[in-house]
Scaffold this motif. Structure first.
Motif, PDB file in Angstrom:
ATOM      1  N   MET A  50      -9.242  -0.856   4.903  1.00 35.73           N
ATOM      2  CA  MET A  50      -8.584  -0.768   3.582  1.00 35.73           C
ATOM      3  C   MET A  50      -7.282  -1.558   3.619  1.00 35.73           C
ATOM      4  N   LYS A  51      -7.085  -2.388   2.635  1.00 40.87           N
ATOM      5  CA  LYS A  51      -5.903  -3.246   2.622  1.00 40.87           C
ATOM      6  C   LYS A  51      -4.740  -2.553   1.924  1.00 40.87           C
ATOM      7  N   GLU A  84      -2.692   9.561  -6.872  1.00 44.63           N
ATOM      8  CA  GLU A  84      -1.254   9.484  -6.636  1.00 44.63           C
ATOM      9  C   GLU A  84      -0.987   9.699  -5.160  1.00 44.63           C
ATOM     10  N   LEU A  85       0.039   8.997  -4.667  1.00 43.15           N
ATOM     11  CA  LEU A  85       0.364   9.025  -3.251  1.00 43.15           C
ATOM     12  C   LEU A  85       1.777   9.545  -3.077  1.00 43.15           C
ATOM     13  N   PRO A  86       1.956  10.656  -2.370  1.00 42.31           N
ATOM     14  CA  PRO A  86       3.312  11.164  -2.115  1.00 42.31           C
ATOM     15  C   PRO A  86       4.010  10.303  -1.072  1.00 42.31           C
ATOM     16  N   PRO A  87       5.329  10.469  -0.910  1.00 45.49           N
ATOM     17  CA  PRO A  87       6.043   9.702   0.123  1.00 45.49           C
ATOM     18  C   PRO A  87       5.494  10.050   1.508  1.00 45.49           C
ATOM     19  N   LEU A  88       4.950   9.063   2.206  1.00 47.77           N
ATOM     20  CA  LEU A  88       4.345   9.270   3.519  1.00 47.77           C
ATOM     21  C   LEU A  88       4.555   8.032   4.385  1.00 47.77           C
ATOM     22  N   PRO A  89       4.592   8.201   5.704  1.00 50.60           N
ATOM     23  CA  PRO A  89       4.532   7.026   6.583  1.00 50.60           C
ATOM     24  C   PRO A  89       3.242   6.258   6.298  1.00 50.60           C
ATOM     25  N   GLU A  90       3.257   4.950   6.545  1.00 50.36           N
ATOM     26  CA  GLU A  90       2.123   4.104   6.169  1.00 50.36           C
ATOM     27  C   GLU A  90       0.817   4.553   6.814  1.00 50.36           C
ATOM     28  N   ALA A  91       0.866   4.956   8.075  1.00 49.45           N
ATOM     29  CA  ALA A  91      -0.368   5.384   8.743  1.00 49.45           C
ATOM     30  C   ALA A  91      -0.974   6.589   8.051  1.00 49.45           C
ATOM     31  N   ASP A  92      -0.117   7.551   7.657  1.00 48.88           N
ATOM     32  CA  ASP A  92      -0.610   8.736   6.956  1.00 48.88           C
ATOM     33  C   ASP A  92      -1.091   8.378   5.546  1.00 48.88           C
ATOM     34  N   LEU A 129      -5.479   7.712   1.629  1.00 52.68           N
ATOM     35  CA  LEU A 129      -6.209   6.843   0.705  1.00 52.68           C
ATOM     36  C   LEU A 129      -7.667   6.694   1.125  1.00 52.68           C
ATOM     37  N   GLN A 130      -7.923   6.729   2.420  1.00 48.34           N
ATOM     38  CA  GLN A 130      -9.300   6.682   2.895  1.00 48.34           C
ATOM     39  C   GLN A 130     -10.066   7.910   2.403  1.00 48.34           C
TER      40      GLN A 130
END
Length: 264
Positions: free
Chosen positions: A1-2, A95-103, A108-109
């Motif tokens: 996933m990009k 919607e995406l909460p504030p998270l480190p990119e890996a999380d 999103l996966q």
């Protein structure tokens, strides 16, 4: 996933001259462009009607038909970027909460697995993120079946072409990264449908192919503006209010007569 979403499902390499192709129904449009001192120069353009479907017909036959059209137009460029039909694209929103990119990628996966009515391993997936209040982000997920891309690759190889990137023509016409443009509702009048894209906050927030917006009777395309108006309102209504309120402009692409009718 990009993580970034320019609606390119494969990274392109830098070339000075290339062929741009778009497929829309049975219509094939193409341009040959050259990059000179940071600017693009149009060298050739052509349009052709294909009789064979790239997804169902034998790749060798479709490739031969495309090669015949390119030869007739005098196109010799082999490297190409390809705009795939918008109808091939599956979309989901979250919607995406504030998270480190890996999380964030892991979340999103999971959202893709939940939102797509298809095995995500069978899709090439990209995502676009637009900022919301509280450091949250609104995310549009888009996926194209691997089988569709694979079939198109075989067709292009048979046409003696080298694809360097696959994307969406509408997203090239209305670039999401142009934050100065503000919120834009872009409409593209195609052969059998009207493409819809909403961009806000530097991201793509909605993508749809509006079926029923174009009727083809006795070989003449007829626009159904009421269908476009209704579905545009529905699509806007599905966005968070803070993004919907930013959409202040409409851009229309397509044949002059139909585009003007839609604008009116």
């Amino acid at each position: 996933m990009k993580p970034d979403f320019k609606l390119n499902f494969r990274k392109r390499k830098k070339l000075t001259t290339l062929l741009g192709l778009t497929l829309d129904g049975g219509k094939l449009d193409g341009v040959v462009l050259r990059r000179t001192n940071g600017a693009l120069q149009l060298l050739q353009s052509f349009s052709a009607q294909l009789t064979l479907d790239p997804l169902t017909a034998a790749p060798e036959l479709v490739g031969r038909e495309i090669r015949n059209q390119l030869d007739a137009a005098g196109v010799r460029e082999r490297d190409c970027i390809v705009g795939v039909p918008l109808k091939w694209v599956l979309t989901a929103q979250t919607e995406l909460p504030p998270l480190p990119e890996a999380d964030a990628q892991s979340l999103l996966q999971m959202e893709a697995e939940r939102g797509f009515h298809s095995d995500v391993t069978a899709l090439q997936i990209a995502n676009s993120r637009s900022p919301l209040a509280g450091d949250k982000k609104f995310v549009l997920l888009a996926g194209i079946p691997n089988t569709h891309i694979g079939a198109l690759e075989h067709v292009l190889a048979a046409a003696k072409l080298r694809p360097v990137s696959f994307g969406l023509g509408l997203s090239a016409l209305q670039f999401a990264g142009d934050e100065k443009a503000g919120g834009v509702l872009a409409l593209a009048v195609g052969e059998s449908h009207v493409g819809l894209q909403i961009t806000t906050g530097g991201g793509v927030t909605a993508l749809r192919a509006l079926e029923g917006a174009i009727e083809n009777e006795t070989g003449r395309r007829t626009l159904q503006p009421d269908v476009v108006t209704r579905e545009a309102r529905v699509t806007l209504g599905q966005l968070p209010g803070e993004l919907r309120d930013k959409v202040k402009r409409i851009r229309i692409f397509g044949p002059k007569e139909l585009a003007q009718q839609l604008a009116d």
